[in-house]
Design a protein around this motif. Structure first.
Motif, short mmCIF file in Angstrom:
data_model
loop_
_atom_site.label_atom_id
_atom_site.label_comp_id
_atom_site.label_asym_id
_atom_site.label_seq_id
_atom_site.Cartn_x
_atom_site.Cartn_y
_atom_site.Cartn_z
N LEU A 106 0.84 -1.20 0.00
CA LEU A 106 0.00 0.00 0.00
C LEU A 106 0.87 1.24 0.00
O LEU A 106 1.70 1.43 0.89
CB LEU A 106 -0.92 0.03 1.23
N ASP A 107 0.69 2.10 -1.02
CA ASP A 107 1.37 3.38 -1.09
C ASP A 107 0.55 4.40 -0.31
O ASP A 107 -0.58 4.72 -0.67
CB ASP A 107 1.50 3.81 -2.56
N MET A 108 1.12 4.93 0.78
CA MET A 108 0.42 5.89 1.63
C MET A 108 0.96 7.30 1.49
O MET A 108 0.68 8.16 2.32
CB MET A 108 0.53 5.46 3.10
N SER A 109 1.72 7.55 0.43
CA SER A 109 2.36 8.86 0.28
C SER A 109 1.36 10.00 0.15
O SER A 109 1.67 11.15 0.47
CB SER A 109 3.32 8.85 -0.91
N ASP A 110 0.14 9.68 -0.31
CA ASP A 110 -0.89 10.72 -0.42
C ASP A 110 -1.64 10.93 0.90
O ASP A 110 -2.40 11.89 1.04
CB ASP A 110 -1.91 10.36 -1.52
N ASP A 111 -1.45 10.03 1.84
CA ASP A 111 -2.10 10.15 3.15
C ASP A 111 -1.14 9.65 4.23
O ASP A 111 -1.42 8.67 4.93
CB ASP A 111 -3.40 9.33 3.16
N PRO A 112 0.01 10.31 4.40
CA PRO A 112 1.00 9.85 5.37
C PRO A 112 0.52 10.01 6.81
O PRO A 112 -0.33 10.85 7.11
CB PRO A 112 2.20 10.76 5.08
N GLN A 113 1.08 9.18 7.70
CA GLN A 113 0.71 9.21 9.11
C GLN A 113 1.96 9.34 9.97
O GLN A 113 2.90 8.56 9.84
CB GLN A 113 -0.04 7.92 9.48
N MET A 114 1.96 10.32 10.87
CA MET A 114 3.11 10.55 11.74
C MET A 114 3.06 9.63 12.95
O MET A 114 2.03 9.48 13.59
CB MET A 114 3.13 12.01 12.20
N ILE A 115 4.21 9.01 13.25
CA ILE A 115 4.38 8.24 14.48
C ILE A 115 5.45 8.96 15.30
O ILE A 115 6.60 9.07 14.89
CB ILE A 115 4.83 6.79 14.19
N TYR A 116 5.06 9.47 16.46
CA TYR A 116 5.99 10.22 17.30
C TYR A 116 6.86 9.26 18.12
O TYR A 116 6.55 8.09 18.28
CB TYR A 116 5.22 11.15 18.24
N ASP A 117 7.97 9.77 18.63
CA ASP A 117 8.84 8.93 19.44
C ASP A 117 8.21 8.70 20.81
O ASP A 117 7.31 9.43 21.24
CB ASP A 117 10.23 9.56 19.58
N ALA A 118 8.70 7.68 21.51
CA ALA A 118 8.10 7.27 22.77
C ALA A 118 8.21 8.34 23.85
O ALA A 118 7.39 8.38 24.78
CB ALA A 118 8.75 5.98 23.26
N GLU A 119 9.22 9.22 23.74
CA GLU A 119 9.42 10.25 24.76
C GLU A 119 8.62 11.52 24.47
O GLU A 119 8.61 12.45 25.28
CB GLU A 119 10.91 10.60 24.85
N SER A 120 7.96 11.58 23.35
CA SER A 120 7.21 12.77 22.97
C SER A 120 6.00 12.97 23.88
O SER A 120 5.43 12.01 24.40
CB SER A 120 6.74 12.66 21.51
N THR A 121 5.63 14.22 24.08
CA THR A 121 4.44 14.52 24.87
C THR A 121 3.17 14.14 24.10
O THR A 121 2.09 14.04 24.68
CB THR A 121 4.38 16.01 25.23
N ILE A 122 3.32 13.94 22.80
CA ILE A 122 2.20 13.52 21.96
C ILE A 122 2.37 12.04 21.64
O ILE A 122 3.39 11.63 21.10
CB ILE A 122 2.15 14.31 20.64
#
Length: 216
Positions: A106-122
């Motif tokens: 699956l090419d998701m380049s038109d709908d990318p999803q951010m995964i933050y690092d474990a230490e992030s407040t988000i």
């Protein structure tokens, strides 16, 4: 998610399994930060362009009338040392001759999803369902990850089912040694406590317990 392309390796695998009445086993789902090169046929992919990590397969449903299967998987910030943007995903299956192969892409380049690092407040929790072609293969399974999560509503249904079967449920602060545990008893061992705040999803895992996932 629509747009998933079965690879040539995937089509070959279907042909093999139909010939021997074999079982189609989906072994894992992976995500990456690459994308299909310009002019390249996605069905010719043999792996992700830039693999980043595995997802946790939580469920599979086969629709034999439509000759397709829906594979639900999850990716979270837990264990992620550096944030990244998911732009591709792949479903892998076991080939009797070649071992694990990329079954669908699956090419998701038109709908990318951010995964933050474990230490992030988000915190980021991504859950997706990939729909893949399975042909007329009759036996379909997937390797379900024990780290995958279910919603609190689903979890409560399972607890109700246990109670209807007269299974005792014990919540304790202590790790009770296995020889001391009673038959027909389900133990929850409390390791930590968190305050539930507004706009929070509660998810549960059979191996890691409850997790609180902030909505964003």
């Amino acid at each position: 998610m629509n747009g998933t392309v079965i690879t040539k390796k995937g089509l070959m695998l279907i042909t093999k399994l139909l010939a021997c009445n074999g079982e189609l086993v989906f072994s894992k789902v992976g995500v990456g930060i690459g994308k299909v090169p310009s002019g390249y046929d996605p069905s010719s992919m043999i792996d992700l362009n830039n693999y980043r990590m595995d997802g946790e397969i939580s469920e599979i449903k086969a629709d034999t009338e439509r000759s397709q299967a829906s594979i639900r998987f999850q990716v979270s910030s837990i264990g992620v040392s550096e944030a990244f943007t998911v732009t591709e995903a792949g479903v892998y299956a076991m080939d009797p001759d070649e071992g694990e192969v990329l079954y669908a892409y699956l090419d998701m380049s038109d709908d990318p999803q951010m995964i933050y690092d474990a230490e992030s407040t988000i915190s980021k929790f991504l859950e997706m369902t990939l729909v893949v072609v399975i042909g007329t293969v009759e036996r379909i399974t997937a390797v379900i990850s024990p780290q995958s999560l279910i919603s609190k509503e689903e979890f409560d249904k399972q607890i109700t089912a246990l109670q209807e079967e007269k299974v005792n449920i014990v919540v304790t602060d202590q790790d009770i040694p296995i020889p001391e545990r009673k038959e027909k008893t389900f133990y929850f061992i409390k390791k930590a406590a968190s305050e539930i705040i507004p706009n929070t999803n509660i998810m549960a895992s059979p191996t890691v317990g409850y997790r609180l996932l902030d909505e964003i």
